[in-house]
Design a protein around this motif. Structure first.
Motif, PDB file in Angstrom:
ATOM      1  N   ARG A  55       0.610  -1.282  -0.261  1.00  0.00           N
ATOM      2  CA  ARG A  55      -0.194  -0.266   0.191  1.00  0.00           C
ATOM      3  C   ARG A  55       0.591   1.445  -0.039  1.00  0.00           C
ATOM      4  NH1 ARG A  55      -5.318  -0.936   3.497  1.00  0.00           N
ATOM      5  NH2 ARG A  55      -5.857  -3.368   2.609  1.00  0.00           N
ATOM      6  N   ALA A  56       2.007   1.382   0.379  1.00  0.00           N
ATOM      7  CA  ALA A  56       3.235   2.109   0.611  1.00  0.00           C
ATOM      8  C   ALA A  56       3.952   2.578  -0.535  1.00  0.00           C
ATOM      9  CB  ALA A  56       3.575   2.440   1.806  1.00  0.00           C
ATOM     10  N   VAL A  57       3.828   1.624  -1.725  1.00  0.00           N
ATOM     11  CA  VAL A  57       4.760   0.867  -2.520  1.00  0.00           C
ATOM     12  C   VAL A  57       3.273   2.516  -3.316  1.00  0.00           C
ATOM     13  CG1 VAL A  57       5.310   0.292  -4.399  1.00  0.00           C
ATOM     14  CG2 VAL A  57       5.893  -0.226  -2.270  1.00  0.00           C
ATOM     15  N   ALA A  58       2.002   1.940  -3.068  1.00  0.00           N
ATOM     16  CA  ALA A  58       1.197   2.967  -4.224  1.00  0.00           C
ATOM     17  C   ALA A  58       0.658   3.874  -4.116  1.00  0.00           C
ATOM     18  CB  ALA A  58       0.156   1.381  -4.371  1.00  0.00           C
ATOM     19  N   SER A  59       0.633   4.238  -2.583  1.00  0.00           N
ATOM     20  CA  SER A  59       0.471   5.480  -2.626  1.00  0.00           C
ATOM     21  C   SER A  59       1.957   6.117  -3.057  1.00  0.00           C
ATOM     22  CB  SER A  59       0.680   5.572  -1.315  1.00  0.00           C
ATOM     23  OG  SER A  59       0.626   6.900  -0.516  1.00  0.00           O
ATOM     24  N   ALA A  60       2.660   6.031  -3.078  1.00  0.00           N
ATOM     25  CA  ALA A  60       4.174   7.001  -3.198  1.00  0.00           C
ATOM     26  C   ALA A  60       3.988   6.772  -5.077  1.00  0.00           C
ATOM     27  CB  ALA A  60       5.367   6.037  -2.595  1.00  0.00           C
ATOM     28  N   VAL A  61       3.579   5.920  -5.446  1.00  0.00           N
ATOM     29  CA  VAL A  61       4.106   5.914  -6.963  1.00  0.00           C
ATOM     30  C   VAL A  61       2.503   7.199  -7.302  1.00  0.00           C
ATOM     31  CG1 VAL A  61       3.417   4.669  -8.922  1.00  0.00           C
ATOM     32  CG2 VAL A  61       4.599   3.574  -7.213  1.00  0.00           C
ATOM     33  N   LEU A  62       1.363   6.819  -6.713  1.00  0.00           N
ATOM     34  CA  LEU A  62       0.110   8.063  -7.237  1.00  0.00           C
ATOM     35  C   LEU A  62       0.578   9.395  -6.554  1.00  0.00           C
ATOM     36  CD1 LEU A  62      -2.477   8.177  -8.066  1.00  0.00           C
ATOM     37  CD2 LEU A  62      -3.620   7.696  -5.690  1.00  0.00           C
ATOM     38  N   THR A  63       0.917   9.436  -5.429  1.00  0.00           N
ATOM     39  CA  THR A  63       1.584  10.463  -5.082  1.00  0.00           C
ATOM     40  C   THR A  63       2.818  11.374  -6.107  1.00  0.00           C
ATOM     41  OG1 THR A  63       1.366   9.683  -2.363  1.00  0.00           O
ATOM     42  CG2 THR A  63       2.306  12.292  -3.156  1.00  0.00           C
ATOM     43  N   LEU A  64       3.927  10.579  -6.023  1.00  0.00           N
ATOM     44  CA  LEU A  64       4.528  10.921  -7.225  1.00  0.00           C
ATOM     45  C   LEU A  64       4.259  11.409  -8.799  1.00  0.00           C
ATOM     46  CD1 LEU A  64       7.862   8.781  -6.791  1.00  0.00           C
ATOM     47  CD2 LEU A  64       7.875  10.864  -6.550  1.00  0.00           C
ATOM     48  N   ASP A  65       3.659  10.724  -9.127  1.00  0.00           N
ATOM     49  CA  ASP A  65       2.445  11.066 -10.559  1.00  0.00           C
ATOM     50  C   ASP A  65       1.847  11.856 -10.025  1.00  0.00           C
ATOM     51  OD1 ASP A  65       2.050  10.515 -13.118  1.00  0.00           O
ATOM     52  OD2 ASP A  65      -0.337  10.332 -12.531  1.00  0.00           O
ATOM     53  N   ASN A  66       1.352  12.815  -9.280  1.00  0.00           N
ATOM     54  CA  ASN A  66       0.372  14.116  -9.064  1.00  0.00           C
ATOM     55  C   ASN A  66       1.819  15.066  -9.412  1.00  0.00           C
ATOM     56  OD1 ASN A  66      -1.811  12.953  -9.490  1.00  0.00           O
ATOM     57  ND2 ASN A  66      -1.733  12.302  -7.008  1.00  0.00           N
ATOM     58  N   ALA A  67       3.046  14.200  -8.647  1.00  0.00           N
ATOM     59  CA  ALA A  67       3.401  15.803  -8.085  1.00  0.00           C
ATOM     60  C   ALA A  67       4.762  15.802  -9.290  1.00  0.00           C
ATOM     61  CB  ALA A  67       4.370  15.458  -6.953  1.00  0.00           C
ATOM     62  N   ARG A  68       5.041  14.800 -10.554  1.00  0.00           N
ATOM     63  CA  ARG A  68       5.377  15.084 -11.856  1.00  0.00           C
ATOM     64  C   ARG A  68       4.799  15.964 -12.397  1.00  0.00           C
ATOM     65  NH1 ARG A  68       4.213  13.001 -16.116  1.00  0.00           N
ATOM     66  NH2 ARG A  68       3.620  11.555 -15.399  1.00  0.00           N
ATOM     67  N   ARG A  69       3.498  15.586 -12.384  1.00  0.00           N
ATOM     68  CA  ARG A  69       2.584  16.674 -13.275  1.00  0.00           C
ATOM     69  C   ARG A  69       2.313  18.105 -12.754  1.00  0.00           C
ATOM     70  NH1 ARG A  69      -2.988  13.102 -14.590  1.00  0.00           N
ATOM     71  NH2 ARG A  69      -1.896  10.823 -14.582  1.00  0.00           N
ATOM     72  N   ARG A  70       1.982  18.209 -11.665  1.00  0.00           N
ATOM     73  CA  ARG A  70       2.046  19.716 -10.861  1.00  0.00           C
ATOM     74  C   ARG A  70       3.575  20.283 -11.517  1.00  0.00           C
ATOM     75  NH1 ARG A  70       4.256  22.397  -6.542  1.00  0.00           N
ATOM     76  NH2 ARG A  70       2.897  24.218  -6.132  1.00  0.00           N
ATOM     77  N   ARG A  71       4.224  19.513 -11.336  1.00  0.00           N
ATOM     78  CA  ARG A  71       6.256  20.974 -11.796  1.00  0.00           C
ATOM     79  C   ARG A  71       6.254  20.679 -13.042  1.00  0.00           C
ATOM     80  NH1 ARG A  71       9.884  17.775 -13.957  1.00  0.00           N
ATOM     81  NH2 ARG A  71       9.733  15.837 -13.010  1.00  0.00           N
TER      82      ARG A  71
END
Length: 168
Positions: A55-71
């Motif tokens: 679950r931590a892996v899935a959460s980190a991947v999802l959050t990373l994707d959102n952060a990349r889109r924002r950047r």
């Protein structure tokens, strides 16, 4: 006059891009930690640990994707709507203090994640294969012990449905 007002906004966006890169780097560190926890859970056979780490892996991947889109959205504004990579951003903005270092640190962690993902995939594949082999040996031994029983046929069920053990 309009350019004077735009300069502080651009500097704020540049600072936000740097902050975003730093945040992405921390998320990559979290992802690497979660992958290590997942591997440790597989090694010890702790299903709960594996579930939490997954679950931590899935959460980190999802959050990373959102952060990349924002950047990327911020970089698009800085490049006046043109698609731009992080390593070419300064062609549009001019030098940004700390960008080269932040970019190098982000790349280093991303490469580490790639290595960790490959290693974790190998560990999980090995665990799956070991589990499959164990199940095959378990059911294989059960098939051997039940092989001596005959299936009921229409004539045997009419005669009372007896099963015969050929080994007896």
């Amino acid at each position: 006059m309009e350019q004077l007002a735009e300069a502080p906004v651009a500097r704020e966006l540049e600072a936000d891009v740097l902050q975003s890169i730093t945040g992405e780097r921390h998320l990559l560190l979290e992802l690497r930690h979660a992958l290590a926890t997942q591997r440790a859970g597989v090694a010890t056979g702790e299903a709960g640990s594996i579930e939490v780490a997954s679950r931590a892996v899935a959460s980190a991947v999802l959050t990373l994707d959102n952060a990349r889109r924002r950047r990327e959205a911020m970089m698009s504004i800085l490049s006046e709507g043109r698609p731009v990579r992080l390593d070419t951003l300064e062609r549009f903005t001019g030098p940004i203090d700390g960008l080269a270092e932040a970019r190098a640190e982000l790349r280093h962690e991303a490469e580490g994640v790639i290595e960790d993902l490959a290693f974790t995939q190998d560990v999980l594949q090995g665990a799956l294969q070991a589990g499959d082999a164990w199940l095959q040996s378990l059911f294989g031994s059960m098939a051997d012990s039940t092989a001596g029983y005959a299936r009921p046929t229409a004539s045997s069920t009419a005669a009372g449905g007896r099963l015969l053990n050929r080994r007896a």
